[in-house]
Design a protein around this motif. Structure first.
Motif, short mmCIF file in Angstrom:
data_model
loop_
_atom_site.label_atom_id
_atom_site.label_comp_id
_atom_site.label_asym_id
_atom_site.label_seq_id
_atom_site.Cartn_x
_atom_site.Cartn_y
_atom_site.Cartn_z
N PRO A 46 47.62 45.43 27.98
CA PRO A 46 46.76 46.39 28.64
C PRO A 46 45.41 46.46 27.96
CG PRO A 46 48.42 47.50 27.34
CD PRO A 46 48.78 46.05 27.35
N THR A 47 44.40 46.69 28.73
CA THR A 47 43.04 46.71 28.21
C THR A 47 42.71 48.07 27.63
OG1 THR A 47 42.38 45.12 29.88
CG2 THR A 47 40.62 46.34 28.78
N ALA A 48 42.20 48.08 26.42
CA ALA A 48 41.74 49.33 25.85
C ALA A 48 40.49 49.77 26.60
CB ALA A 48 41.43 49.16 24.36
N ASP A 49 40.40 51.06 26.94
CA ASP A 49 39.23 51.54 27.66
C ASP A 49 38.68 52.75 26.94
OD1 ASP A 49 41.50 52.96 28.33
OD2 ASP A 49 40.84 53.42 30.36
N ARG A 50 38.20 52.50 25.75
CA ARG A 50 37.67 53.57 24.89
C ARG A 50 36.60 54.35 25.63
NH1 ARG A 50 37.43 54.33 19.31
NH2 ARG A 50 38.47 52.34 19.00
N VAL A 100 51.17 59.42 22.13
CA VAL A 100 51.43 58.06 21.65
C VAL A 100 52.69 57.51 22.31
CG1 VAL A 100 50.39 58.59 19.41
CG2 VAL A 100 52.86 58.78 19.67
N GLY A 101 52.77 56.19 22.33
CA GLY A 101 53.95 55.50 22.81
C GLY A 101 53.88 54.05 22.38
N VAL A 102 54.99 53.34 22.50
CA VAL A 102 55.03 51.91 22.18
C VAL A 102 55.50 51.16 23.41
CG1 VAL A 102 56.19 50.13 20.79
CG2 VAL A 102 55.43 52.27 19.72
N ILE A 103 54.81 50.08 23.75
CA ILE A 103 55.17 49.28 24.92
C ILE A 103 55.47 47.85 24.47
CG2 ILE A 103 53.73 50.69 26.44
CD1 ILE A 103 51.71 48.35 26.47
N TRP A 104 56.07 47.05 25.38
CA TRP A 104 56.33 45.64 25.12
C TRP A 104 56.31 44.88 26.43
CZ3 TRP A 104 59.59 49.70 23.99
CH2 TRP A 104 60.73 49.85 24.79
N ASP A 105 56.39 43.56 26.32
CA ASP A 105 56.13 42.70 27.47
C ASP A 105 57.11 42.87 28.63
OD1 ASP A 105 53.95 41.58 26.19
OD2 ASP A 105 55.08 39.88 25.39
N ASN A 106 58.40 42.77 28.33
CA ASN A 106 59.40 42.66 29.39
C ASN A 106 60.10 43.99 29.65
OD1 ASN A 106 61.48 41.98 31.13
ND2 ASN A 106 62.02 40.09 30.05
N PRO A 107 59.92 44.60 30.84
CA PRO A 107 60.56 45.88 31.12
C PRO A 107 62.07 45.79 31.25
CG PRO A 107 59.54 45.02 33.10
CD PRO A 107 59.11 44.13 31.98
N GLY A 108 62.60 44.58 31.40
CA GLY A 108 64.04 44.40 31.52
C GLY A 108 64.76 44.34 30.19
N GLY A 156 57.92 47.23 29.43
CA GLY A 156 58.88 48.10 28.78
C GLY A 156 58.15 49.11 27.93
N ALA A 157 58.78 50.27 27.70
CA ALA A 157 58.07 51.31 26.96
C ALA A 157 59.03 52.35 26.42
CB ALA A 157 57.05 51.99 27.87
N THR A 158 58.62 52.98 25.33
CA THR A 158 59.29 54.18 24.86
C THR A 158 58.81 55.35 25.72
OG1 THR A 158 57.51 54.84 23.34
CG2 THR A 158 59.18 53.29 22.50
N GLY A 196 55.78 41.35 22.05
CA GLY A 196 54.57 42.00 22.55
C GLY A 196 54.50 43.48 22.27
N LEU A 197 55.06 43.93 21.14
CA LEU A 197 55.02 45.36 20.83
C LEU A 197 53.58 45.81 20.58
CD1 LEU A 197 58.08 45.67 18.42
CD2 LEU A 197 57.89 46.65 20.72
N ARG A 198 53.20 46.91 21.25
CA ARG A 198 51.86 47.46 21.11
C ARG A 198 51.95 48.98 21.02
NH1 ARG A 198 48.09 43.49 22.53
NH2 ARG A 198 46.42 45.05 22.60
N LEU A 199 51.05 49.54 20.23
CA LEU A 199 50.93 50.98 20.11
C LEU A 199 49.89 51.48 21.10
CD1 LEU A 199 51.49 53.66 18.57
CD2 LEU A 199 49.62 53.00 17.02
N GLU A 200 50.27 52.48 21.89
CA GLU A 200 49.36 53.06 22.88
C GLU A 200 48.93 54.44 22.40
OE1 GLU A 200 48.79 51.23 26.26
OE2 GLU A 200 49.19 49.94 24.51
N LEU A 201 47.64 54.63 22.23
CA LEU A 201 47.07 55.91 21.83
C LEU A 201 46.29 56.47 23.02
CD1 LEU A 201 45.72 54.92 18.28
CD2 LEU A 201 47.96 55.87 18.88
#
Length: 476
Positions: A46-50, A100-108, A156-158, A196-201
């Motif tokens: 996902p693109t950061a959109d500060r 906050v949340g953590v996402i990753w590539d594959n939702p399955g 996928g996401a927390t 593909g784990l990423r932190l979403e703020l």
């Protein structure tokens, strides 16, 4: 008296059929584990959109909020199937965020591990203690095979966690251990973390200044853009364009409104029975909680009717005030769309700890809007999320009462008995195979349709009370 602009009871199916498809959800050992089934191709990050500011003050982008998406890095040298068994990130130079949340590539793929964060308060500069983030979030989402679930944007996401205004973050993701057999012997090894784990703020943005009186708003379209006008226009039978709320009606007013509509839909002279419906509750509109309508996909998707309501909790924590609830909802909305790749917020309605009711997914509060709340059972149902986490905390009485009021009204529009049972066809999930007709309570918990802890043990135990109260509001 305004009409609802929809059909109820036996007339609902024929009206909605034409629109059912809609218009444009420890240290590790490197061991030779069996390879998993082929995973879906990685999705673009996902693109950061500060948010930006101008010399004159806060820009519109800042009002609307922002998302910072940061890749996690290995915290250990040991890897399993190419991924580090512990990943994380420490940053003290980030733009302000509140969720906050953590996402990753594959939702399955599920995340079998523990996610913890601590954050630095932007107001005091102090760091919080470590907080757990709910990892089991795959049970929310669009039904398998739908256009929303197969868009290629879903991740996928927390669950999201509300942390308040913060400017520093520390996150760690640790894989669970599992028993495996290697060369005929059983050993303990870490599970593979998703790729593909990423932190979403997420910064939910500031609320815009008041728009003036409803009369002024109606004359000038409330200063709304095209997307916001569309989201508000589907409720103009209930409130003026650009209204911040849909006002409550008495039971008699609600019954009269519904009977007037039915008379317009039935042949002249047809007899009408007294409707079972609760008083219309006050509902804060999307405009009222300052939804950025440019985030969601255009158009609305509907199903045939509303036969059941699934109750959820957002699992975002209980550390918010009722005045902050609109900000929490904006944060969840942005997380669902920008981070998880859904077309809109997943829930049809949300309820805060003070019992305030909020419009969720766009499309009209009286209509059968397709949500992304109960994977496998989004058709012909609605999703209500109480903002908070109720595994061990009791839900406020005001929230349970709000569930009863909302279901008494909305289910009444479609002739459904809150104390009754109904059948829904599964779209596929971990409890019921696709195509199975499942008998459910008209007011069910999320766990009734999917193997999950949602809506939390404490909230789930209150659903019996909500059913009885909703039926009483309907006059049953």
């Amino acid at each position: 008296m305004r009409g609802f602009g929809f059909l109820t009871s036996s007339f609902a199916a024929s009206s909605f059929a034409a629109s059912s498809v809609g218009v444009t959800c420890a240290a590790a050992l490197a061991l030779p584990l069996a390879l998993p089934a082929a995973a879906a191709p990685p999705r673009p990050a996902p693109t950061a959109d500060r948010a930006t500011t101008t010399a004159g003050g806060t820009a519109q982008g800042a009002l609307a909020g922002s998302t910072q998406s940061l890749p996690l890095v290995p915290l250990t040298r040991s890897h399993v199937l190419g991924t580090a068994a512990e990943q994380g990130l420490y940053r003290k130079d980030v733009h302000h965020f509140s969720l906050v949340g953590v996402i990753w590539d594959n939702p399955g793929i599920e995340l079998h591990g523990r996610v913890q964060v601590r954050t630095r308060s932007a107001a005091t500069g102090t760091w919080s203690g470590w907080q757990d983030v709910e990892t089991h979030n795959a049970d929310h989402g669009a039904d398998p095979g739908t256009e929303e679930s197969t868009s290629g944007r879903v991740r996928g996401a927390t669950a999201p966690l509300w942390v308040g205004d913060s400017d520093g973050v520390d996150v760690r993701v640790r894989a669970d251990t599992e028993q495996i057999t290697v060369d005929g012997r059983t050993v303990t090894a870490p599970a593979a973390l998703p790729t593909g784990l990423r932190l979403e703020l997420v910064d939910p943005g500031a609320e815009p200044p008041p728009a003036g009186s409803p009369a002024d708003a109606a004359r000038n379209n409330a200063g709304l853009d095209e997307a916001a006008i569309a989201a508000s226009a589907v409720n103009t039978d209930l409130a003026p364009l650009g209204a911040a709320e849909i006002q409550t009606l008495t039971k008699k007013e609600t019954e009269r409104e519904l009977l007037t509509l039915r008379a317009a839909e039935q042949p002249a002279g047809a007899r009408q029975s007294k409707p079972y419906i609760g008083p219309r509750p006050r509902i804060v509109t999307r405009h009222g909680w300052a939804a950025d309508e440019k985030l969601r996909e255009r158009g609305f998707v509907y199903t045939n009717t509303v036969k059941a309501a699934f109750v959820h909790h957002t699992a975002s924590g209980n550390k918010y005030t009722c005045s902050q609830a609109p900000s929490v909802i904006r944060g969840i909305y942005r997380y669902h769309v920008k981070s998880m790749g859904w077309r809109d917020i997943g829930y049809n309605f949300l309820v805060d700890k003070c019992g305030n009711i909020y419009e969720g997914r766009a499309g009209g509060v009286t209509k059968a809007v397709m949500g992304a709340h109960t994977l496998g059972f989004n058709s012909n149902s609605m999703g209500i999320a109480v903002i908070g986490t109720f595994n061990s905390s009791k839900p406020p009485a005001a929230s349970v009462t709000a569930i009863a009021k909302l279901t008494a009204w909305k289910l009444g529009l479609f002739g459904a008995n809150p104390k009754g049972k109904t059948y829904l066809k599964s779209g596929g999930g971990n409890l019921y195979p696709k195509g199975k007709n499942v008998r459910l309570n008209v007011i069910s918990g999320h766990r009734d349709g999917y193997a999950t802890d949602c809506p939390g043990k404490k909230l789930y135990s209150k659903l019996g009370s909500a059913r009885s109260t909703a039926a009483r509001y309907q006059g049953r």
